[in-house]
Design a protein around this motif. Structure first.
Motif, short mmCIF file in Angstrom:
data_model
loop_
_atom_site.label_atom_id
_atom_site.label_comp_id
_atom_site.label_asym_id
_atom_site.label_seq_id
_atom_site.Cartn_x
_atom_site.Cartn_y
_atom_site.Cartn_z
N ALA A 1 0.83 -1.20 0.00
CA ALA A 1 0.00 0.00 0.00
C ALA A 1 0.86 1.25 0.00
O ALA A 1 0.58 2.23 -0.70
CB ALA A 1 -0.93 -0.01 1.21
N ILE A 2 1.93 1.24 0.78
CA ILE A 2 2.84 2.37 0.80
C ILE A 2 3.55 2.51 -0.54
O ILE A 2 3.71 3.60 -1.08
CB ILE A 2 3.86 2.22 1.95
CG1 ILE A 2 3.13 2.26 3.30
CG2 ILE A 2 4.92 3.32 1.90
CD1 ILE A 2 4.01 2.00 4.49
N GLY A 3 3.94 1.38 -1.10
CA GLY A 3 4.57 1.42 -2.41
C GLY A 3 3.64 1.93 -3.49
O GLY A 3 4.03 2.69 -4.37
N ALA A 4 2.36 1.52 -3.42
CA ALA A 4 1.39 1.98 -4.40
C ALA A 4 1.16 3.48 -4.27
O ALA A 4 0.97 4.18 -5.27
CB ALA A 4 0.08 1.22 -4.25
N ALA A 5 1.16 3.99 -3.04
CA ALA A 5 0.99 5.43 -2.83
C ALA A 5 2.15 6.19 -3.45
O ALA A 5 1.96 7.20 -4.14
CB ALA A 5 0.88 5.73 -1.35
N ALA A 6 3.37 5.71 -3.22
CA ALA A 6 4.54 6.34 -3.84
C ALA A 6 4.46 6.23 -5.36
O ALA A 6 4.81 7.18 -6.08
CB ALA A 6 5.82 5.69 -3.33
N GLY A 7 4.00 5.08 -5.85
CA GLY A 7 3.88 4.88 -7.29
C GLY A 7 2.88 5.82 -7.93
O GLY A 7 3.09 6.31 -9.05
N THR A 8 1.78 6.10 -7.23
CA THR A 8 0.80 7.05 -7.73
C THR A 8 1.44 8.41 -7.94
O THR A 8 1.24 9.07 -8.96
CB THR A 8 -0.37 7.19 -6.74
OG1 THR A 8 -0.96 5.91 -6.54
CG2 THR A 8 -1.42 8.16 -7.25
N ILE A 9 2.22 8.83 -6.96
CA ILE A 9 2.88 10.14 -7.03
C ILE A 9 3.89 10.17 -8.17
O ILE A 9 3.94 11.11 -8.96
CB ILE A 9 3.55 10.46 -5.68
CG1 ILE A 9 2.47 10.61 -4.60
CG2 ILE A 9 4.41 11.72 -5.78
CD1 ILE A 9 3.01 10.72 -3.19
N VAL A 10 4.72 9.12 -8.26
CA VAL A 10 5.75 9.07 -9.31
C VAL A 10 5.11 9.07 -10.70
O VAL A 10 5.61 9.73 -11.62
CB VAL A 10 6.65 7.82 -9.11
CG1 VAL A 10 7.56 7.61 -10.32
CG2 VAL A 10 7.47 7.96 -7.84
#
Length: 236
Positions: free
Chosen positions: A200-209
Motif C-alpha cells: 500500500a505504501i509502495g502503491a501510494a509512492a507509485g501514484t505520485i511518481v
C-alpha cells in the motif's frame, strides 16, 4: 469531507511495480527528508502482505463504514460508539465485532502517539472534526507554497499530508527510493494505525511518481479497508 479532485492510480500496474518483493529493504531503510532529518523508514508499521490494515477489516465495506460512521465519536482522544444498542440493531454481530476491533486498534495507536508526543516532543496532537491531527513541532516551513506535513487520523481512514519538499524527495527516489522517502515522512509523524502493508505504501509512492512531474503539496487518502483499491491522491 469537502469536495476535492481525486486522482486514482492504475491498481494493476502499480501493484505489479510496487509489490513488497520490489522493496524488501524497506523495513530497514533510512532517508534524509527535505529538512535535513535522518528518519528511519522502519518506524512505519509494515505488516503482512495483505491489503487490509487490521485483522478485522477483511470484510469491511464502504456500505458498512457509512452505516456505522454516525455512531462513532471522538471523546477525550478516544473513539467510542455513541449508541451501541441502536447500532447493534442495524448491523450483524460479526460486523459489530469488526468495528470494535478497528476502534480498539485506532485507540491503541492514539494512546501511544500521546505518550510519545509528551515524551519526545516531536509532534503535536490536536482534535478537529472527529479526527486527531498530528503535526511536527519543528523543521517544517510555514510558506503556503510548501504545504504542510501531517497526518489526520480518523476512525475509518487516514489522510497523509505531504509538503512540496516531501513529494520532491519521492519523485527523486523513483520506483524504489520513493517508497523509502514516503515511509520516512510517515515515520516522522509517529506511524499509522495498525500495520499498513508495504504494497500500500509502495502503491501510494507509485501514484505520485506516475502522476506528478514536480513537487507539489499532496494528500494521500488511505482507508483502513482495501487501501490499495480505495486510496486516492490529490493536491492540498
Amino acid at each position: 469531507m469537502s469536495k476535492k479532485k481525486f486522482k486514482k492510480y492504475s491498481s494493476i500496474g502499480l501493484v505489479a511495480l510496487f509489490t513488497v518483493a520490489s522493496f524488501p529493504g524497506l523495513s530497514n531503510a533510512s532517508s534524509i527528508n527535505g529538512f535535513g532529518e535522518n528518519v528511519s523508514a522502519n518506524t512505519v508499521a509494515i505488516g503482512s502482505h495483505s491489503d487490509s490494515v487490521f485483522n478485522g477489516t477483511a470484510n469491511l465495506s464502504e456500505e458498512l463504514v457509512n452505516k456505522v460512521d454516525p455512531f462513532i465519536n471522538l471523546v477525550d482522544g478516544e473513539y467510542i460508539i455513541s449508541n451501541k444498542e441502536e447500532l447493534q440493531a442495524k448491523i450483524t454481530s460479526t460486523e459489530f465485532k469488526q468495528i470494535n476491533e478497528v476502534l480498539n486498534e485506532v485507540n491503541s495507536h492514539l494512546k501511544q502517539l500521546k505518550i510519545e508526543s509528551e515524551k519526545y516532543n516531536k509532534y503535536t496532537l490536536q482534535t478537529k472534526d472527529n479526527a486527531v491531527i498530528v503535526t511536527p513541532n519543528k523543521g517544517i516551513t510555514t510558506a503556503s507554497k510548501e504545504g504542510r506535513r501531517g497526518i489526520e487520523i480518523h476512525w475509518n481512514h487516514v489522510e497523509i499530508y505531504l509538503t512540496k519538499t516531501d513529494v520532491g524527495a519521492i519523485l527523486k527516489g523513483g520506483a524504489s527510493g520513493g517508497t523509502a522517502a514516503l515511509g520516512a515522512a510517515i515515520g516522522s509523524l509517529g506511524q499509522l494505525p495498525g500495520a499498513i502493508a508495504g504494497a500500500a505504501i509502495g502503491a501510494a509512492a507509485g501514484t505520485i511518481v506516475n502522476e506528478y512531474v514536480k513537487g507539489v503539496p499532496l494528500v494521500i487518502y488511505m482507508p483502513y479497508w482495501k487501501p490499495i483499491d480505495n486510496m486516492k491522491v490529490y493536491r492540498q
